[in-house]
Structures are given as C-alpha cells and as structure tokens.
Design an enzyme around this catalytic site. Structure first.
Site, PDB file in Angstrom:
ATOM      1  N   HIS A 171      19.603 -27.298 -15.664  1.00 17.38           N
ATOM      2  CA  HIS A 171      18.732 -28.465 -15.751  1.00 17.38           C
ATOM      3  C   HIS A 171      17.340 -28.192 -15.228  1.00 17.38           C
ATOM      4  O   HIS A 171      16.376 -28.818 -15.651  1.00 17.38           O
ATOM      5  CB  HIS A 171      19.417 -29.681 -15.126  1.00 17.38           C
ATOM      6  CG  HIS A 171      20.474 -30.178 -16.054  1.00 17.38           C
ATOM      7  ND1 HIS A 171      21.758 -29.686 -16.004  1.00 17.38           N
ATOM      8  CD2 HIS A 171      20.402 -30.978 -17.133  1.00 17.38           C
ATOM      9  CE1 HIS A 171      22.443 -30.212 -17.002  1.00 17.38           C
ATOM     10  NE2 HIS A 171      21.643 -31.009 -17.696  1.00 17.38           N
TER      11      HIS A 171
ATOM     12  N   ARG B 270      17.585 -38.215 -21.830  1.00 17.31           N
ATOM     13  CA  ARG B 270      18.685 -37.941 -20.887  1.00 17.31           C
ATOM     14  C   ARG B 270      18.649 -39.008 -19.802  1.00 17.31           C
ATOM     15  O   ARG B 270      17.967 -38.864 -18.789  1.00 17.31           O
ATOM     16  CB  ARG B 270      18.501 -36.554 -20.257  1.00 17.31           C
ATOM     17  CG  ARG B 270      18.800 -35.379 -21.174  1.00 17.31           C
ATOM     18  CD  ARG B 270      18.678 -34.067 -20.394  1.00 17.31           C
ATOM     19  NE  ARG B 270      19.274 -32.943 -21.080  1.00 17.31           N
ATOM     20  CZ  ARG B 270      18.600 -32.095 -21.864  1.00 17.31           C
ATOM     21  NH1 ARG B 270      17.302 -32.251 -22.063  1.00 17.31           N
ATOM     22  NH2 ARG B 270      19.218 -31.096 -22.439  1.00 17.31           N
TER      23      ARG B 270
ATOM     24  N   ARG C 227      20.789 -41.307 -24.600  1.00 18.63           N
ATOM     25  CA  ARG C 227      22.149 -40.843 -24.323  1.00 18.63           C
ATOM     26  C   ARG C 227      22.674 -41.571 -23.096  1.00 18.63           C
ATOM     27  O   ARG C 227      21.975 -41.673 -22.081  1.00 18.63           O
ATOM     28  CB  ARG C 227      22.144 -39.332 -24.056  1.00 18.63           C
ATOM     29  CG  ARG C 227      23.519 -38.815 -23.689  1.00 18.63           C
ATOM     30  CD  ARG C 227      23.560 -37.322 -23.589  1.00 18.63           C
ATOM     31  NE  ARG C 227      22.903 -36.839 -22.383  1.00 18.63           N
ATOM     32  CZ  ARG C 227      22.754 -35.554 -22.100  1.00 18.63           C
ATOM     33  NH1 ARG C 227      23.161 -34.630 -22.975  1.00 18.63           N
ATOM     34  NH2 ARG C 227      22.176 -35.171 -20.990  1.00 18.63           N
TER      35      ARG C 227
ATOM     36  N   GLU D 250      29.455 -31.292 -28.329  1.00 17.68           N
ATOM     37  CA  GLU D 250      29.232 -30.363 -27.213  1.00 17.68           C
ATOM     38  C   GLU D 250      30.468 -29.561 -26.861  1.00 17.68           C
ATOM     39  O   GLU D 250      30.400 -28.641 -26.055  1.00 17.68           O
ATOM     40  CB  GLU D 250      28.811 -31.141 -25.958  1.00 17.68           C
ATOM     41  CG  GLU D 250      27.481 -31.811 -26.094  1.00 17.68           C
ATOM     42  CD  GLU D 250      27.137 -32.592 -24.849  1.00 17.68           C
ATOM     43  OE1 GLU D 250      26.298 -32.137 -24.071  1.00 17.68           O
ATOM     44  OE2 GLU D 250      27.718 -33.675 -24.669  1.00 17.68           O
TER      45      GLU D 250
ATOM     46  N   ASN E 266      23.756 -26.395 -25.608  1.00 21.17           N
ATOM     47  CA  ASN E 266      23.903 -25.840 -24.254  1.00 21.17           C
ATOM     48  C   ASN E 266      25.368 -25.878 -23.845  1.00 21.17           C
ATOM     49  O   ASN E 266      25.941 -24.882 -23.401  1.00 21.17           O
ATOM     50  CB  ASN E 266      23.094 -26.657 -23.233  1.00 21.17           C
ATOM     51  CG  ASN E 266      21.645 -26.772 -23.613  1.00 21.17           C
ATOM     52  OD1 ASN E 266      21.137 -25.943 -24.359  1.00 21.17           O
ATOM     53  ND2 ASN E 266      20.966 -27.805 -23.130  1.00 21.17           N
ATOM     54  N   ASP E 267      25.964 -27.047 -23.980  1.00 13.28           N
ATOM     55  CA  ASP E 267      27.375 -27.158 -23.602  1.00 13.28           C
ATOM     56  C   ASP E 267      28.287 -26.543 -24.650  1.00 13.28           C
ATOM     57  O   ASP E 267      29.299 -25.935 -24.304  1.00 13.28           O
ATOM     58  CB  ASP E 267      27.744 -28.629 -23.359  1.00 13.28           C
ATOM     59  CG  ASP E 267      27.362 -29.054 -21.957  1.00 13.28           C
ATOM     60  OD1 ASP E 267      27.634 -28.282 -21.020  1.00 13.28           O
ATOM     61  OD2 ASP E 267      26.763 -30.129 -21.792  1.00 13.28           O
TER      62      ASP E 267
ATOM     63  N   ARG F 243      27.265 -22.309 -17.817  1.00 14.14           N
ATOM     64  CA  ARG F 243      25.833 -22.284 -18.147  1.00 14.14           C
ATOM     65  C   ARG F 243      24.950 -22.151 -16.907  1.00 14.14           C
ATOM     66  O   ARG F 243      23.751 -21.905 -17.014  1.00 14.14           O
ATOM     67  CB  ARG F 243      25.448 -23.532 -18.956  1.00 14.14           C
ATOM     68  CG  ARG F 243      25.632 -24.828 -18.228  1.00 14.14           C
ATOM     69  CD  ARG F 243      25.503 -26.035 -19.147  1.00 14.14           C
ATOM     70  NE  ARG F 243      24.164 -26.576 -19.177  1.00 14.14           N
ATOM     71  CZ  ARG F 243      23.818 -27.713 -19.773  1.00 14.14           C
ATOM     72  NH1 ARG F 243      24.729 -28.408 -20.437  1.00 14.14           N
ATOM     73  NH2 ARG F 243      22.595 -28.157 -19.747  1.00 14.14           N
TER      74      ARG F 243
ATOM     75  N   CYS G 103      20.142 -31.073 -30.294  1.00 14.89           N
ATOM     76  CA  CYS G 103      19.259 -31.412 -29.177  1.00 14.89           C
ATOM     77  C   CYS G 103      19.415 -30.450 -28.007  1.00 14.89           C
ATOM     78  O   CYS G 103      18.829 -30.658 -26.960  1.00 14.89           O
ATOM     79  CB  CYS G 103      19.476 -32.852 -28.731  1.00 14.89           C
ATOM     80  SG  CYS G 103      21.141 -33.161 -28.168  1.00 14.89           S
TER      81      CYS G 103
HETATM   82  C1  PEP Z   1      23.528 -29.861 -24.459  1.00 16.75           C
HETATM   83  O1  PEP Z   1      24.603 -29.696 -23.856  1.00 16.75           O
HETATM   84  O2  PEP Z   1      23.089 -29.057 -25.313  1.00 16.75           O
HETATM   85  C2  PEP Z   1      22.705 -31.040 -24.155  1.00 16.75           C
HETATM   86  C3  PEP Z   1      21.644 -31.328 -24.863  1.00 16.75           C
HETATM   87  O3  PEP Z   1      23.080 -31.770 -23.049  1.00 16.75           O
HETATM   88  P1  PEP Z   1      22.704 -31.334 -21.537  1.00 16.75           P
HETATM   89  O4  PEP Z   1      21.902 -30.087 -21.596  1.00 16.75           O
HETATM   90  O5  PEP Z   1      21.950 -32.462 -20.914  1.00 16.75           O
HETATM   91  O6  PEP Z   1      24.057 -31.155 -20.949  1.00 16.75           O
HETATM   92 MG    MG Z   2      25.372 -31.330 -22.609  1.00 20.71          MG
END
Ligand code: PEP
Ligand code: MG
Length: 842
Positions: free
Chosen positions: A463, A569, A605, A699, A722-723, A733, A769
C-alpha cells in the site's frame, strides 16, 4: 504439603485444548502447558488455593502461586490487554491469599466478546516449579465443565515431595560446575545473534552460564552485558556452567563460539533486484516510476512523547513492567507467526528483540533512571540511548547495525507509555531513505514535497507503493541493503531502471538532468492529449480511469484527464483514526469525488480491511494467515454495522447513476447476491428507487474461474491484479523477498484474466484496477486479452492513454496464446518487450 494439586475450572464453560486456542503464543505453549475454557459465566474464580502474585494493570490476567510454588496464569480472553480494563473488574490484589473458588475478576461478557479477539480463557501453568502435569483433560475438549470441576492435576516433584521448590536465589545451583576455555571464532565478534543463542542455551539446559574475559564475569542471561564485553574474533573466553546439564550446555556454547558463523543472510535469487547495479549504485524494484535528483535524507520516525519526570517510582516501575510485557506479547505473537511461516531470519531477529526486552541489565538501567526521578518512558529511552551509544562505541560494524533494532524496541516500549509524536521535518526536494514506511508515514512525508523514496523493505504492490504511485512520487523498494550514504549527499534516483546512485559525478548528473527535462516535455505533451479518449491503433477505445483514496485525489485525476474513477479505495478514509467515520463524513468524501468527476463514473469500493490493512479500532483475530482470513467482503459477516453505514452514505449521493459500488475479495456469487439483497432492502427503507451499479473485484482465483456466473449477476467486473497475482502464485505481496517473482505476467495469472474476460463476454464489461494497469508492458497484454477499462494512478493517466494510442491490440492478441504456454513471467516479459520494441510494419 500435599503431593498433588488439583486445578479447577475457573468458570462454567466449554473446554478448549490449548493447541486449538486461536493465538499462537498460547497454542504453541510458549507460556506453558495448560487448558482453555470458552466461558459461559461472567466471573473467573481461583483454580486452586494460593497467593495472588500478579494482577495485570489492565485487569485481564491474574497469576497465583500455590503453596507448592506452582504459578498459574488465568488469562481472560485473547488480546484483552487491548481493552485496557474496559468491561473488567478485578476483585483481588497482589499479595492476597485466596481459596479455590474465590472470585478473581468479573467481566461484561458482551463488551469483552465484542471488543476482544475472543473470550476463550487460557489457564496456564506458567511456572511448574518442578511439579508435573499428570492429568490434562484435553480428551474433554468441546465438553461443558462446571466451575470448580477438576480439569488438571499436578504431581509434586518426586525428590522433595514435602519441600517447596527452591528458587534460584534461595539456593544457587551448585550441582555441577564445569569450566572451559574457548577461542572466539566468530568473525563479527560476539554480536546479538550468538549472544541471544548463548542465552537460549543457558535457558534450555537450565544452567547458570557465565562468560569470563579479562577478569570480567558476565551472566549469559544479560544480552546487553554479553555484547558489551566487546569480544572479537580470536579472544580467549572462559565459560562456566553450573547445573545438572552443565557439560551439555558447555558443549553447545563451545560449538557456537568456536565455529565460524554462517554468513549473515544474503539476498536470495528472489531478492536480487531487477536492474544490475553498477559501481557506486544500489538497485531496487520500481514501485513508482520517475527520475529525480536530490539530497539524501535518512528518515527515522520520531520517538513517542513521554513525560520527563516520574510519579512514584513503584508506580513507574510497574508501568515499565506492563509496557515490557505488552511489547513482549506482541513480539512473541510475531515470532510464532514467523516460525510458522518458516521465515527463519525474521524469527531470529525477533528472538534477539525478545532477549533484549528480557535483559535484566537493560531493565535495571531503566529502573535506575526511574529511581532518579524519570518517568517509565523517559527511563527506558535513556537506558536504551546509553546502550546504543555503547554498541556504537565498540567500533564493530555488526554490533552498530543492531542499534536499529534497539531503536525499534525503544520506540515500541515508549509507545506503550506515551503518545505518538508529530512527523519529523524533511527537506523539500529530498530523496528519503527508510527501512520501511507505513501508509500514514508516506502520506505525511509526501505532504512535505519530497522528491523520491528508497525503501530497504517493501514490495511493489504494497500500500505504500500504491500511495507513492498515486502521488507520482518516484519510489524504489526491496533494496535489501542498509544505505549508508551521508545525510545531504546529492543522489540520482532512477526509478525507471531501479537504481539509486549516491554521490554521482558531474557527467552522470548532467545526463540525468537532460533525461528529466525530456521526460517532463513528454509528460506535458501527454497531458495535453489526455483529455481525449484513448483509442488503440486497431480502433478499440479503452476507458482510462483513476485509482484514488478520496475526493482530493479525484480532483487531480479529473485534471489529468481520467475518464472516471475506476477504484476509490474507501478504506483510506477509515485508516489512522480512533473510530470509523460517520455516515455524514463518508458521504462528504464520496460526494467530493463524484463532484470532481462531473458526472463521469465513480467506482467506490466498499471497505477492504484485513491482512496488510488493519484498523486500530477494529481488532481482527490474529491468525496465522491473515491474507487468507477475514478480509474484504468477508468482514461483513462479523461487522455488518460498518457495511450498513457505508451503504447509507453511498445511497445518499447525487447523481446516483454516476456511482458504482464495487465489492472486494469476492470468492463466489453468493456474496454478491447477499450484498445486492442488503442494498435493495436499504434502498427500499431510504426511498431510493434506482440502484447504483454493483460490481465485483476479481482478486482470487475462484472468482476468475467463476467469472461467468459472477458476470451474469454483476454490472461490471474489475480485476485486482495485485491480489490476483498474490493468490495465484501463493506469494505474499508484502514480502520483499518475493517481490521480484510476483509478476502479473506469469502465464498462470494471464490465463485467469483471459478466463475472466471470456466468462464476462456478452454479460458485463471488465476492467483492471490493480497495479498492472499502469505497468507499461502489462497494460498492453491486458488490453490484448480484451479488457475494456484500465484504472491507474491519477498521474499515470496521460502516459497510459499515450501508450494505448501506440498499441495494435489485435496484433498483440495473435501472439498471446503462444505466450500463455511459456514458463514464467520473466519469459513473457522478454517476448513482450521485443514485440513492443519491434518496428511497426505499416
Ligand atoms: C488489487 O488487489 O489489485 C486491488 C486493486 O486492491 P488492493 O491493492 O487495494 O488490495
Ligand atoms: Mg486487492
């Protein structure tokens, strides 16, 4: 004295085997053997006759000592220390004698159950004093017991059944004394890790262990005294062990000190950053792109503020003891998790931290300061300042490097005794170097107009990385090396190739300044055309939206030409505060985003908390794998009120047809259905007739594989790469050691995205995203796979639109099926790079 001791249930309740307690410190037996009870009553009673030897300041735990010296810890619930006594009334005090069955503490079961992690109450034999547990009713686990029922039995030590076990002070261990001379073979001298191991050997073998050098005798229980001996390679040291296992202990200690130490952990292949660092350069992973030149600034978080002067010394000593206990508890939890996750180097560091925390010399030094009038927090600060100065003065590089660990402990204990301090000032235009940053530290630093960031730890999808990208702040992570450049040294941060060059020569500086000027010109040109739609060379128009944390970033996104907000977010509104934002506060923030976009779509979200995103006012159970636990939409089962207030705030927005609500961490269509039903009921209550669109994030692999059924009921899908990458590759991650392999272009991840697009075809649109949407290489593949929308950091909108205009997505799609059979992400990346760089045939 009786030869056996019955331990009785302190409360009516259901028996729980200790290893089933959802807290590794208890479950792993770190605190001792025992049992737990899920209470049905609201009063904990004494499990045997005994003297109360300790009552936690926060009233949640009582220790009593039986006549035979057995110490029993009765610990109400799990993580109840965080309640700070709220809802608990202590009915006894230290020094008091109690009979079995006398009430110890009373608690408000509802309040404790709601605010603590669990009501499960461990009953631990914290100090057996030689007594042996002969009956442990784990076979009854799951059964209900009545308060006063015998649940454990201990037998007195066979050798001295009628004598209370002797304490170390009363009778020093004289059984056997063994002495041995050893030449130290540790190249780095006696530093923290071997010192911590020595201490552990003494503890494991139950011996008194002493080191003698230059006529100085040091007890191995004191980590700081061991290190302060300043022993270096080649020093002769005498080891003296007393106790039954003295010889075994000395064998282990000799092996430890006389064999060359395995090297300090070095970066594994996975930790090697992507770019090759040249002479004088340091390499890292690019978390946020950009080029800057600026002075280096080493960032160290300010220490918490503590009162200078103390109260009554006894009170201050007790406060210090409580703080040490609290920090020790959280270190033990982290240690158990590191061990379970086989993160051995992290576990070793935590073990060393724990040993330091337990160090009688440090505590004595702090208590000395308390006696001269300091508060507990100030005394701890000064004691650790002295220790840090001593370590630095040894001139031993490895010992000096441990100062950072010591500072960490200094901060953690002071934080329990004071209040957080304001942010230190950072010179404008500086490149900030830090071990790691929290999201709130990054936000506060970014407000000080710094130029870039280099982190020793971190990952590209953490993050902090997301926040840096949102601000267009060049950032390297996972550098893995302690950066030792001097404060104020001029440096080049090339967050395109992943390199930091401290003290560059004038030619390098000149070249970099030219590159910066060129990329600024290109950015200005992109910004000019960013207001126009992005249409690929083969005629597909892709919406390029922005990922934001709130209204202010939405304004920047609109200025940068975003076609909408693809991901707000909302959890950023909930972080770094004492309690959840009200419905009105939330509505204000979401409305600001809608207003900034002037009717273009805004995807909000719902709260995505859990794993790496935690709220202090919403304690989630500490579990071994939080990323696989309660997070995202799963939270609503236990915290429906948070969802309720968020949906109320969202349904109050205007115009509702610009709003889209998106659900995080969905793993199946049932979750979407339940949420839609909740939304419809609430809309009915509020008199809202037209519902906003409702979409889900893809995700987790199950959502990607079931995309068709999700798309049949959702208004849109958005891939959270990302997830999705983390869960597909089973790589955390946040783990810097895995950051280089965590590649969205891995064929397995690409196949899941392809499955998602195919499942949604003809049903609903698909966006992306996650960070991959702004990766210049990955975004081309995403579009070629068929996604309709990309959502990226606001500052990246112009560049992403510009690169889409250069792309022939259809031609790339023809290559893709072969690439999905390649071995790994790196190979796909190579092929893609060559394909994109090949001259375009008209
Ligand atoms: C993701 O997981 O790609 C996502 C956009 O959510 P976050 O990064 O906030 O977990
Ligand atoms: Mg995510």
């Amino acid at each position: 004295m009786a030869s056996s001791l019955d331990i009785k249930a302190p409360v009516d309740g259901v028996l729980v085997a200790l290893d089933a307690v959802p807290d590794p410190v208890f479950a792993g037996g770190t605190l001792g053997e025992g049992l737990a009870i899920d209470p049905l009553g609201n009063t904990l009673h004494a499990p045997c006759d005994g003297e109360i030897v300790h009552c936690a300041r926060t009233a949640h735990a009582v220790t009593l000592r039986s006549t035979g010296g057995v110490e029993l810890l009765v610990h109400l619930g799990l993580d109840t220390v965080n309640l700070d006594g709220a809802g608990i009334e202590l009915l006894v005090e230290a020094g008091q004698w109690v009979e079995a069955g006398e009430p110890l503490l009373r608690f408000d079961a509802d309040q404790v159950a709601q605010q603590a992690m669990s009501l499960i109450t461990p009953l631990i034999i914290a100090e057996p004093s030689g007594w042996r547990l002969t009956s442990l009713d784990t076979q009854k686990s799951g059964e209900t017991v009545r308060q006063g029922e015998v649940i454990m039995r201990l037998e007195a030590p066979a050798a001295s059944p009628n004598v209370a076990p002797e304490s170390d002070e009363a009778s020093p261990r004289q059984t056997q004394e063994v002495t041995r001379d050893v030449i130290l073979a540790l190249a780095a001298g006696l530093h923290a890790r071997p010192a911590a191991r020595l201490r552990a050997i003494a503890h494991e073998q139950d011996v008194d262990l002493e080191l003698v050098h230059d006529e100085t005798h040091v007890d191995a229980r004191s980590l700081s005294r061991l290190m302060n001996m300043g022993l270096v390679e080649g020093d002769r040291v005498t080891l003296i062990a007393r106790g039954e296992c003295a010889t075994t202990a000395l064998d282990a200690a000799e092996r430890l000190l006389s064999e060359a130490e395995a090297d300090e952990p070095v970066a594994s292949a996975a930790e090697v950053p992507t770019a090759e660092a040249g002479a004088g350069q340091l390499a890292g992973l690019v978390a946020s792109q950009g080029l800057v030149v600026g002075p280096l600034h080493h960032y160290v978080a300010a220490l918490p503020t503590v009162p200078q002067a103390g109260d009554d010394p006894a009170h201050e000593r007790a406060a210090l003891g409580e703080a040490l206990e609290k920090v020790g508890h959280s270190l033990k939890t982290a240690l158990a998790q590191a061990k379970r996750g086989a993160r051995s180097s992290e576990a070793e560091i935590l073990e060393a931290h724990l040993a330091w925390l337990d160090d009688p010399a440090l505590r004595e030094a702090a208590e000395g300061y308390i006696d001269s009038g300091r508060s507990a927090g100030q005394a701890w600060k000064e004691a650790l300042d002295d220790e840090a100065a001593r370590l630095q003065a040894t001139g031993n590089k490895l010992l000096a490097a441990r100062v950072a660990d010591l500072r960490d402990l200094q901060r953690q204990v002071m934080a329990c005794l004071g209040t957080a301090s304001s942010m230190p000032q950072v010179p404008a235009g500086a490149i900030v170097i830090a071990d790691d940053l929290t999201p709130s530290e990054l936000t506060a630093l970014a407000a000080q107009r710094l130029a870039g960031i280099c982190l020793v730890a971190g990952g590209t999808t953490s993050h902090v990385a997301i926040l840096a990208r949102a601000r267009g702040l060049p950032c390297l992570v996972a550098m893995g090396t302690v950066l030792e450049s001097a404060e104020g040294d001029m440096a080049i941060l090339d967050a395109e190739r992943g390199l930091l060059e401290p003290q560059p020569d004038s030619a390098s500086l000149e070249t970099m300044r030219k590159r910066i000027a060129e990329s600024e010109r290109a950015r200005d040109a992109d910004r000019e055309s960013a207001k126009q739609p992005a249409t690929t060379r083969d005629g597909r128009t892709i919406e390029v939206c922005a990922n934001v944390a709130g209204g202010a970033e939405a304004t920047l996104a609109a200025q940068d030409g975003a076609d909408g907000i693809g991901l707000l977010r909302s959890e950023f509104l909930f972080l770094d505060r004492e309690s959840a934002p009200s419905v009105d506060e939330q509505r204000g923030e979401y409305q600001a985003a809608l207003d900034a976009l002037g009717g273009k779509p805004v995807v909000v979200r719902t709260l995505d908390i859990g794993a790496d995103k935690q709220l202090s006012y919403l304690p989630l159970p500490s579990v071994a794998n939080p990323a696989l636990g309660v997070r995202g939409i799963r939270l609503w089962a236990s915290h429906a009120e948070l969802l309720e207030s968020q949906l109320r705030a969202l349904l109050a927005l205007q115009p509702l047809d610009a709003l889209r609500i998106m659900l995080p961490m969905v793993s199946g269509v049932g979750e979407l259905r339940a949420l839609r039903q909740r939304l419809e009921t609430l809309a009915g209550e509020l008199g809202v007739s037209r519902l906003p669109q409702l979409g889900v994030m893809i995700e987790v692999p199950s959502a990607a594989l079931c995309a068709a059924s999700l798309a049949a009921e959702a208004d849109f899908l958005s891939v959270g790469t990302n997830d999705l990458t983390q869960y597909t590759l089973a790589m955390d991650r946040e783990d810097p050691g895995l950051a280089a392999q965590l590649d969205v272009l891995h064929p397995a991840v690409l196949r899941l995205i392809k499955t998602t697009v195919e499942g949604a075809a003809g049903r609903c649109p698909v966006g992306v995203c996650g960070a991959a949407a702004s990766d210049p290489l990955a975004l081309a593949v995403l579009v070629a796979l068929g996604v309709d929308e990309l959502s990226v950091e606001p500052s990246r909108v112009p560049a992403v639109k510009a690169s889409l205009r250069e792309l022939d997505a259809g031609a790339l799609a023809e290559q893709l099926s072969a690439w999905l059979d390649l071995d790994d992400g790196a190979t796909v990346r190579e092929r893609l790079k060559s394909w994109l760089e090949a001259p375009v045939v008209a």
